[in-house]
Design a protein around this motif. Structure first.
Motif, short mmCIF file in Angstrom:
data_model
loop_
_atom_site.label_atom_id
_atom_site.label_comp_id
_atom_site.label_asym_id
_atom_site.label_seq_id
_atom_site.Cartn_x
_atom_site.Cartn_y
_atom_site.Cartn_z
N SER A 6 39.49 -17.10 63.31
CA SER A 6 40.30 -16.30 62.44
C SER A 6 39.33 -14.60 63.24
CB SER A 6 39.94 -15.61 61.03
OG SER A 6 40.42 -17.38 60.19
N PHE A 7 39.99 -13.98 63.44
CA PHE A 7 39.24 -12.61 63.84
C PHE A 7 39.94 -11.21 63.63
CE2 PHE A 7 41.93 -14.97 66.76
CZ PHE A 7 42.57 -13.80 67.79
N GLU A 8 39.99 -10.59 63.54
CA GLU A 8 41.09 -9.56 63.64
C GLU A 8 41.20 -8.42 64.30
OE1 GLU A 8 39.30 -5.53 60.92
OE2 GLU A 8 39.75 -7.84 59.25
N ILE A 9 42.13 -7.90 64.54
CA ILE A 9 42.48 -7.01 65.66
C ILE A 9 43.30 -5.67 64.85
CG2 ILE A 9 44.69 -6.31 67.61
CD1 ILE A 9 43.98 -8.94 67.97
N TYR A 47 36.06 -13.64 71.92
CA TYR A 47 35.21 -12.67 73.02
C TYR A 47 35.70 -10.93 72.59
CZ TYR A 47 32.77 -10.57 76.57
OH TYR A 47 32.06 -10.49 76.74
N ALA A 48 37.46 -10.44 72.91
CA ALA A 48 37.38 -9.55 72.86
C ALA A 48 37.24 -9.55 71.00
CB ALA A 48 38.92 -8.90 72.93
N ALA A 49 37.98 -9.78 70.58
CA ALA A 49 37.54 -9.88 68.83
C ALA A 49 36.28 -9.59 68.26
CB ALA A 49 38.70 -10.62 68.51
N GLY A 50 34.91 -9.74 69.47
CA GLY A 50 33.42 -10.17 69.10
C GLY A 50 32.96 -11.04 68.17
N VAL A 51 34.18 -11.93 68.48
CA VAL A 51 33.42 -13.12 67.43
C VAL A 51 32.51 -14.54 67.97
CG1 VAL A 51 34.46 -15.50 66.06
CG2 VAL A 51 36.14 -13.64 66.11
N ILE A 52 32.71 -13.92 69.57
CA ILE A 52 31.88 -14.75 69.92
C ILE A 52 31.28 -14.11 70.81
CG2 ILE A 52 32.62 -18.05 69.66
CD1 ILE A 52 34.14 -17.45 72.34
N ASP A 53 29.72 -14.81 71.61
CA ASP A 53 29.37 -13.70 72.44
C ASP A 53 29.43 -14.22 73.75
OD1 ASP A 53 27.72 -12.16 70.55
OD2 ASP A 53 26.24 -14.08 70.87
N ALA A 54 30.13 -15.54 74.39
CA ALA A 54 30.04 -15.42 75.56
C ALA A 54 31.88 -16.43 75.53
CB ALA A 54 29.35 -16.01 76.07
N VAL A 55 32.69 -16.75 76.32
CA VAL A 55 33.36 -17.74 76.68
C VAL A 55 33.24 -19.05 77.26
CG1 VAL A 55 35.55 -17.49 77.53
CG2 VAL A 55 34.78 -15.06 77.36
N GLY A 56 33.69 -19.24 76.45
CA GLY A 56 33.29 -21.05 76.78
C GLY A 56 34.11 -21.60 77.63
N VAL A 77 44.58 -9.35 78.95
CA VAL A 77 44.41 -10.04 77.45
C VAL A 77 44.43 -8.97 76.43
CG1 VAL A 77 42.75 -10.65 75.73
CG2 VAL A 77 43.20 -12.02 77.86
N PRO A 78 43.79 -7.51 76.97
CA PRO A 78 44.07 -6.09 76.04
C PRO A 78 45.53 -6.18 75.64
CG PRO A 78 42.54 -5.90 77.78
CD PRO A 78 42.72 -7.33 77.72
N ALA A 79 46.24 -6.37 76.32
CA ALA A 79 48.08 -6.09 76.47
C ALA A 79 48.44 -7.18 75.21
CB ALA A 79 48.82 -6.00 78.14
N LEU A 80 47.86 -7.97 75.95
CA LEU A 80 48.74 -9.27 74.86
C LEU A 80 48.13 -9.58 73.44
CD1 LEU A 80 50.19 -12.16 74.84
CD2 LEU A 80 47.71 -12.65 74.92
N GLY A 104 36.43 -15.34 60.58
CA GLY A 104 35.72 -15.12 61.85
C GLY A 104 34.91 -15.27 62.51
N GLY A 105 35.73 -16.84 62.82
CA GLY A 105 35.05 -17.80 63.42
C GLY A 105 34.18 -19.11 62.75
#
Length: 692
Positions: free
Chosen positions: A64-67, A27-36, A238-241, A332-333
Motif C-alpha cells: 500500500s501507498f498514498e497518492i 519509490y515515487a510514493a516514498g515507500v522504499i528508498d531505492a528501486v529493487g 511514471v508521474p503521469a501514470l 505503507g509497504g
C-alpha cells in the motif's frame, strides 16, 4: 469524511516490466528508498525465495501507498501464463487495473488473455506502454497493435521523444492540446450520444473541461482505456501514470457502517505454520476476536472446472462462525496490526483455521465463482524420491492446494498415485522446487498428459426405489442426464414435489437442491472414461425417503443425508451409461509467424499434426498462419518449428475449448471406486466408513 481507497491490480505478460513498475510507484510514493531489481531479487513484492531466485512473480503480493490523498492497495500479480490461477483470484477484488505492455515486444499472448478478462469483468483499465528507452521500442506500432488486437477504445495520453534510447522522454498531453482534443472527441462521442449531439450542434460548446470529465466517466465505466507511455526502469512517464491512477480510476470512500462483506482471496502460512487468510473488505468492518459469519466450504465441496470457458460453481457451502485472533492491515509497504479491518482495506487475518480461498465474510460481495481464464490442460503423477516421504508429500501438497486450489490434487483410494493439474512445465518446476525448499521433499514426475473432459451424447435416465432388493439405502432417487449447451458446465435441477424431500434433514427445498447438486457434481468428477463430465443438465425426476413409525418399523429407519449422498453415484452413473459420453480433448488456437520461404514446410507439418488452418496472410517476407490444433500435439510443433524456419518462426497459443476425440477414447485411472461396479462401490463405502 472517510478517505478514498483504490484497490489496483498490475497485470502483464511475463517480462513486460510489471514488477519493476510496482517498484517505481512505491519509490515515487516514498515507500522504499531505492528501486529493487527483479534479476537481483531485491524487489518489494517478490518475497518468496523461489521468486527471487527465478526472477518471476509466482504469488500475488499486496503493498500500500498514498497518492494525492488516495490510499492505493496495489496487487502485483504473476505474468507467466503458468500462474494465471493466481491472477484469477485477484480480478474480483479490483477497483481498477494497469495493464503493462512492452514497447519492444508489443501485445503478447498473455496480454490478450488478460485484456479479454478485464473487459469481460468491466474493470476500469489503464494501459502503460513500458520500456520506451529500450532498443527496438516503437510506440506507434504498439498503439496500432493495441487497437487491432486488444480494443480500439484507446486514448494515447502523450508523446515520446528519443524513442528506443536511454534519452527517451515522455511528454503527457494536457487538456486543450489539439492532438488530445481530437482524439477525445472521436473516442468519447462514439460512446455518448448526448456528447455527440452537443458537438454536432456546436463543436466549440464542448469545452475541454467537459471532455476531461467525460474521459474520467467513460474510463471508470470501462468504455475507454487511456494509454500512458514510459520506462519503469528510469521512471520516465511514471508521474503521469500516477496522476492518472487517482484521476481516472474509481477510488471511492467505502461505508464501514454497512453490513460486513469481505472475501478470502489468498491463503498463506505464518512462521509457525499457522494459517493466514488474506481478506478484501468490500463493506462494513470486522474486529479482532469478534465472531464472524463466514460462508465456508464444507467437507463435501467440489471445486471443479465445469465448462470449456472454465466457469465453475462452488457447491456444498455451509455457514459457520469464526474469529480473527489477529488483524494486520497493508500500510505503507508493510503490515501493521490493527484492532479492525474496514471497508476498502486488505488485511491478513490469523485464527480462521478453516478458511479457504473464495470464502465470504458476511453477505456475499460481488460474484466470485466464475472463472475467466482457461482451466489447467495438463496433469501429472507426482512421486517422492524417498518412499518414506509418501505421507509428508500428501500433507505438503494439501498445503499447496490451499494456496492454489486449481492444482486439483487427486489421490486414488490406495494413496499410491497422486495427481496434480498444471498449466505448464514452469509451474511443474516451481512445485518441485517448492517441495524441496520449503518441505524438504524431493520428487519426480511421471510424463505430463493432457486433461480431457466428457460430454453426454444423448439423454439417459435411471432410478433406485426405496425398500427394493437392489437398493441398499433408505432413499428413492431418480435422475435424468442430458446434453447441455456448449460451454454451459453442469446444471442441476429438481423436478419433484416438496413432500418427497426429507425437509426434517434439509430444512427447505433450496437447501436440499444445493446439497443434491453437490452430490451430483462430486460424482461427475469422474465419468465413464475417468474424466470430468461437463456441458450437461442433470434433473432429479424422483425422490423419496423413509420415516420410522415405531418398533417394529414398517416404513423403515429414518432416512439420513448419507442415504442420498451414497445412492446418488449409483443412480447417476447408470443414467450416464445410458446417455453415453464422448471424451473431448483440449484445443489451442495457435498463431504462427514464419518466413514466406518456410510456409510450405510449416503447413505440411501442421497437416500431419491434425491442425486446421483457419487463416493465413502474407506481409512482406513474413507469413502469419492462424490454426487450431490439439493441445497434446502443440509441444511437438514447438520443438520442430526452429528447424523448419531456421530459428525465425514465432508461435503463440491460447486455449480454444474442447473437441471430441476421434477413435478410441483416452481414459484416466479413477481415484475412487466405480459406482457402475456395485459391489466394489459398496465395499469402498464400508472401508472408508461412509455407509452411515
Amino acid at each position: 469524511m472517510l478517505g478514498r481507497t483504490l484497490n489496483l491490480g498490475i497485470l502483464a505478460h511475463v517480462d513486460a516490466g510489471k514488477t519493476t513498475l510496482t517498484e517505481r510507484l512505491l519509490y515515487a510514493a516514498g515507500v522504499i528508498d531505492a528501486v529493487g531489481d527483479v534479476d537481483a531479487g531485491t524487489t518489494q513484492t517478490d518475497t518468496l525465495a523461489l521468486e527471487r531466485q527465478r526472477g518471476i512473480t509466482i504469488r500475488s503480493a499486496v503493498v500500500s501507498f498514498e497518492i494525492a490523498g488516495v490510499t492505493v492497495n496495489l496487487i502485483d500479480t504473476p505474468g507467466h501464463p503458468d500462474f494465471i490461477a493466481e491472477v484469477e483470484r485477484v480480478l474480483s477484488l479490483l477497483d481498477g487495473a494497469v495493464l503493462v505492455i512492452s514497447a519492444v515486444e508489443g501485445v503478447q499472448p498473455q496480454t490478450r488473455v488478460l485484456m479479454r478478462a478485464l473487459r469481460r469483468l468491466r474493470v476500469p483499465t489503464l494501459l502503460f506502454v513500458n520500456k520506451v528507452d529500450r532498443r527496438g521500442a516503437d510506440t506507434r506500432r504498439v498503439v496500432e497493435t493495441i487497437a487491432d488486437r486488444l480494443t480500439p477504445a484507446i486514448i494515447p495520453m502523450g508523446t515520446v521523444d528519443g524513442i528506443g534510447t536511454r534519452a527517451a522522454r515522455c511528454t503527457p498531453y494536457r487538456l486543450g492540446d489539439p492532438a488530445l482534443r481530437t482524439t477525445l472527441i472521436e473516442a468519447l462521442t462514439d460512446r455518448d450520444e448526448s456528447l455527440l449531439a452537443a458537438y454536432v450542434d456546436n463543436e466549440h460548446a464542448v469545452t475541454d473541461l467537459r471532455l476531461g470529465r467525460e474521459l474520467t466517466a467513460q474510463t471508470r465505466r470501462s468504455l475507454v482505456h487511456p494509454v500512458f507511455f514510459g520506462s519503469a526502469m528510469t521512471g520516465e512517464g511514471v508521474p503521469a501514470l500516477s496522476a492518472g491512477l487517482v484521476e481516472l480510476l474509481p477510488a471511492e470512500a467505502s461505508d464501514p457502517e454497512a453490513v460486513a462483506a469481505g472475501r478470502v482471496f489468498k491463503i498463506d502460512r505464518g512462521p509457525a505454520g499457522e494459517k493466514v487468510a488474506y481478506v478484501r473488505m468490500f463493506a462494513g468492518k470486522i474486529r479482532a476476536r469478534e465472531r464472524l459469519p463466514i460462508a465456508t466450504v464444507s467437507d463435501t465441496e467440489v471445486k471443479v472446472v465445469e465448462s470449456t470457458v472454465a466457469e465453475s460453481t462452488v457447491v456444498g457451502r455451509r455457514a459457520a462462525e469464526a474469529k480473527a485472533t489477529v488483524i494486520e492491515v497493508s500500510d505503507g509497504g508493510g503490515w501493521v496490526r490493527r484492532p479492525q479491518l474496514v471497508a476498502g482495506e486488505i488485511g491478513r487475518l490469523w485464527g480462521l483455521t478453516e478458511a479457504r480461498v473464495g470464502d465470504t465474510i458476511g453477505r456475499p460481495a460481488r460474484a466470485a465463482t466464475e472463472h475467466h481464464f482457461a482451466p489447467p490442460t495438463m496433469e501429472t503423477v507426482i512421486v517422492p524420491v524417498r518412499l518414506n516421504d509418501d505421507g509428508a508429500l500428501r500433507a505438503a501438497l494439501a498445503r499447496l492446494a490451499e494456496q492454489d486450489p486449481l492444482i486439483n490434487v487427486r489421490a486414488d483410494d490406495t494413496g499410491r498415485e497422486v495427481y496434480v493439474s498444471l498449466y505448464g512445465e514452469v509451474q511443474k518446476e516451481v512445485i518441485q522446487a517448492t517441495l524441496a525448499m520449503e518441505f524438504g521433499i524431493d520428487v519426480d514426475f511421471h510424463e505430463t498428459t493432457v486433461i480431457c473432459v466428457e460430454r453426454p451424447v444423448r439423454a439417459g435416465e435411471a432410478v433406485e426405489i426405496l425398500n427394493t432388493e437392489s437398493n441398499p439405502f433408505h432413499a428413492t432417487i431418480g435422475l435424468r442426464v442430458e446434453p447441455g449447451p456448449p460451454d454451459s458446465g453442469i446444471e442441476f435441477r429438481v423436478a419433484v414435489e416438496p413432500p418427497k424431500v426429507p425437509l426434517y434433514v434439509y430444512k427447505n427445498l433450496d437447501n436440499f437442491t444445493e446439497y443434491m447438486g453437490g452430490y451430483v457434481r462430486q460424482t461427475l468428477r469422474e465419468g465413464r472414461f475417468g474424466w470430468q463430465v461437463t456441458d450437461c443438465v442433470v434433473t432429479m425426476v424422483d425422490s423419496g425417503y423413509s420415516v420410522a413409525d415405531g418398533p417394529p418399523s414398517k416404513r423403515g429407519p429414518l432416512s439420513t443425508p448419507a442415504d442420498f449422498r451414497n445412492l446418488t453415484p449409483l443412480v447417476l452413473m447408470r443414467a450416464l451409461e445410458r446417455a453415453g459420453t464422448v471424451a473431448c480433448e483440449p484445443m489451442l488456437r495457435v498463431s504462427l509467424e514464419v518466413p514466406v520461404w518456410a510456409m510450405s514446410a510449416v503447413l505440411t507439418a501442421l497437416g500431419r499434426l491434425g491442425a486446421a488452418v483457419r487463416h493465413q496472410s502474407v506481409s512482406g517476407d513474413l507469413t502469419t498462419i492462424e490454426t487450431v490444433m490439439p493441445a497434446a500435439r502443440t509441444p511437438h510443433l514447438q520443438r520442430r518449428l526452429p528447424a523448419l524456419t531456421a530459428g525465425e518462426g514465432v508461435l503463440e497459443s491460447t486455449f480454444d475449448g474442447y473437441r471430441p476425440v476421434h477413435g478410441d477414447p483416452p481414459t484416466r485411472p479413477r481415484t475412487t471406486a466405480d459406482p457402475r461396479h456395485r459391489e466394489e462401490y459398496l465395499t469402498s463405502l464400508t472401508r472408508h466408513g461412509r455407509r452411515g
